[in-house]
Design an enzyme around this catalytic site. Structure first.
Site, PDB file in Angstrom:
ATOM      1  CB  SER A  40      -0.909  -0.013   1.229  1.00  0.00           C
ATOM      2  OG  SER A  40      -0.173   0.111   2.413  1.00  0.00           O
ATOM      3  CG  HIS A 153      -0.735  -5.578   4.212  1.00  0.00           C
ATOM      4  ND1 HIS A 153      -0.309  -4.823   5.266  1.00  0.00           N
ATOM      5  CD2 HIS A 153      -0.204  -5.004   3.101  1.00  0.00           C
ATOM      6  CE1 HIS A 153       0.461  -3.824   4.827  1.00  0.00           C
ATOM      7  NE2 HIS A 153       0.525  -3.908   3.512  1.00  0.00           N
ATOM      8  CD  GLU A 162      -0.132  -1.916   8.999  1.00  0.00           C
ATOM      9  OE1 GLU A 162       0.386  -1.527  10.064  1.00  0.00           O
ATOM     10  OE2 GLU A 162       0.378  -1.746   7.884  1.00  0.00           O
ATOM     11  CD  GLU A 203       2.535  -5.179   7.803  1.00  0.00           C
ATOM     12  OE1 GLU A 203       2.092  -4.888   8.927  1.00  0.00           O
ATOM     13  OE2 GLU A 203       2.947  -4.325   6.988  1.00  0.00           O
ATOM     14  CG  ASP A 240      -1.542   1.915   8.586  1.00  0.00           C
ATOM     15  OD1 ASP A 240      -2.280   2.783   8.058  1.00  0.00           O
ATOM     16  OD2 ASP A 240      -0.486   1.521   8.062  1.00  0.00           O
ATOM     17  CD  GLU A 284       0.940   3.918   9.900  1.00  0.00           C
ATOM     18  OE1 GLU A 284       1.295   3.465  11.009  1.00  0.00           O
ATOM     19  OE2 GLU A 284       1.343   3.452   8.833  1.00  0.00           O
ATOM     20  CG  ASP A 311       2.772   5.050   5.893  1.00  0.00           C
ATOM     21  OD1 ASP A 311       3.809   5.378   5.292  1.00  0.00           O
ATOM     22  OD2 ASP A 311       2.304   3.890   5.821  1.00  0.00           O
ATOM     23  CE  LYS A 336       5.564   2.065   5.822  1.00  0.00           C
ATOM     24  NZ  LYS A 336       4.314   2.243   5.028  1.00  0.00           N
ATOM     25  CG  HIS A 364       7.394  -3.870   9.180  1.00  0.00           C
ATOM     26  ND1 HIS A 364       6.852  -5.123   9.233  1.00  0.00           N
ATOM     27  CD2 HIS A 364       6.332  -3.012   9.343  1.00  0.00           C
ATOM     28  CE1 HIS A 364       5.547  -5.047   9.417  1.00  0.00           C
ATOM     29  NE2 HIS A 364       5.212  -3.785   9.496  1.00  0.00           N
ATOM     30  CE  LYS A 387       3.399   0.632  10.165  1.00  0.00           C
ATOM     31  NZ  LYS A 387       2.072   0.627   9.550  1.00  0.00           N
TER      32      LYS A 387
END
Ligand code: PGA
Ligand code: ZN
Length: 422
Positions: A40, A153, A162, A203, A240, A284, A311, A336, A364, A387
């Site tokens: 994403s 994901h 998330e 994840e 997230d 987030e 993000d 990131k 990550h 995270k």
């Protein structure tokens, strides 16, 4: 002094190609690093160079990036002292010559940047976190563990990406990891008991086919309690949603919550309701990366109580972080390294956050490798939060286990203070 630079194609945790770089220094030091990859991704991330050759890996090969390292970057860097990280990173940006590292590839440039830092630390016989952060780098982060996966994901019908647990009430990092892992296993038990699948997403979090996002939050609270912890005081929740991925012309599409798309204001109200009902401490990308005013509204409304993180909104880029500061869009920034593309620029983004009083959270990517660089980087920059996915799948554990090692190495010197109120 750099004497050699080699690169190769390896596979990431989704089985797609990525770049691995090996640096050699005079004196015999050899160090490698590999590059993660998002699913994403923010529109303005530094460019991840893919071959586009449909005969290989559906066009996702990275042989061009590998070639760029060996044919262009290597000759430019050989002979330079590896300790000169800012100069090395700047040279690569200049050699690339584009705004977003599109020519050589951010994956090529970051791979070299990381490997150079690691080699330099190794040659000085210093742990990487100390090399990058100095002797004051002693603070272990609170792990934000993504235990239910959705969005891009996992294909389970959840739109939001998330659902994380934050064991902020633990006394140490290792205890926080234990609290989180126990909760993860308690959640597995609940899912089995309720008849849900317990396969995992990208994840490592579970990817059950739930009714909607609210059900995920309810399950997590039950799991925290079942594991013997107090929701909120000991273990909180972070989200997230990665909302760009369910944002369209009609607004935000969340079929589990209602048939039609909803506006930014409606979504803001959904979050407000959840913040009251659940022990949420951080959200987030609650809104799409283009929806700046919605972020600012949320920060004005609840920013004194919870952390609002950008993000995709910022893509670790000082240009967008500056806009966020001006517009009071968020009170925190996700970090990131591969969104911006070098170690030096990542540090610059963090320094900007520090100056503006914004929190920052190391991260990550959903596509990872066994490389644990980001764990050392998080300790070096002392932001207090990291995270790294669920406590499941080797590429996630590589980071969490490296943090355990750092904690042991620091011994009584190790600090652990949660940025969240316990
Ligand atoms: P990504 O997801 O690595 O797929 O972008 C992580 C995130 O959105 O934080
Ligand atoms: Zn995100």
């Amino acid at each position: 002094t750099i004497t050699g630079l080699k690169a190769g194609e390896i596979l990431d945790s989704r089985g797609w190609p990525t770049v691995k770089v090996t640096v050699r220094l005079e004196g015999g030091t050899v160090a490698s690093a590999s590059v993660p990859s998002g699913a994403s991704t923010g529109q303005f991330e530094a460019h991840e160079l893919r071959d586009g050759d449909s005969a290989r890996y559906a066009g996702r090969g990275v042989l061009k990036a590998v070639e760029n390292i060996e044919r262009e970057i290597a000759p430019a860097l050989i002979g330079i002292d590896a300790v000169r990280q800012p100069e090395i990173d700047r040279l690569m940006c200049e050699l690339d010559g584009t705004e977003n590292k599109a020519r050589l590839g951010a994956n090529a440039i970051l791979g070299v940047s990381l490997a150079v830092a690691r080699a330099s630390a190794q040659s000085m016989e210093m742990p990487l976190y100390q090399y990058l952060g100095g002797s004051t780098a002693r603070r272990l982060p609170v792990p934000m563990m993504n235990i239910i996966n959705g969005g891009k994901h996992a294909a389970n019908g959840l739109q939001m990406q998330e659902f994380m647990i934050v064991p902020h009430g633990a006394p140490t990092y290792s205890e926080a990891l234990r609290f989180g892992s126990e909760t993860y296993h308690a959640l597995k038990g609940l899912l089995e008991q309720d008849g849900f699948a317990t396969g995992v997403g990208d994840e490592g979090g579970f990817a059950p086919r739930l009714k909607n996002e609210r059900e995920a939050l309810e399950l997590i609270v039950r799991a925290i309690e079942k594991a013997g912890y107090e929701p909120g005081r000991q273990i909180a929740i972070a989200l997230d949603p990665a909302a760009t991925s369910f944002f369209g012309d009609d607004g935000y599409a969340l079929p589990g919550l209602g048939p039609s798309s909803i506006s930014s204001d409606d979504l803001l109200a959904v979050y407000a309701d959840w913040i009251t009902a659940f022990p949420i401490v951080s959200i987030e990308d609650g809104f799409a990366e283009s929806d700046w005013s919605a972020f600012a509204k949320q920060t004005a409304a609840v920013g004194d109580r919870i952390q609002i993180v950008g993000d995709d909104l910022y893509v670790t880029n000082p240009r967008f972080i500056r806009r966020g500061i001006d517009e009071k869009a968020t009170n925190a920034v996700l970090i990131k390294p591969n969104q911006i593309g070098t170690v030096t620029e990542t540090v610059a983004a963090i320094e900007l956050c520090r100056r503006a009083g914004l929190r920052y959270k190391f991260s990550h990517r959903s596509g990872e490798t066994e490389d644990d660089f980001v764990a050392d980087f998080a300790v070096a920059m002392t932001g207090g939060q990291f995270k790294g996915g669920a406590p499941c799948r080797g590429e996630r554990l590589a980071k969490y286990n490296r943090l355990l090692e750092i904690e042991r190495e620091l011994g009584a010197e190790a600090l652990f203070s949660s940025p969240f109120v316990a």
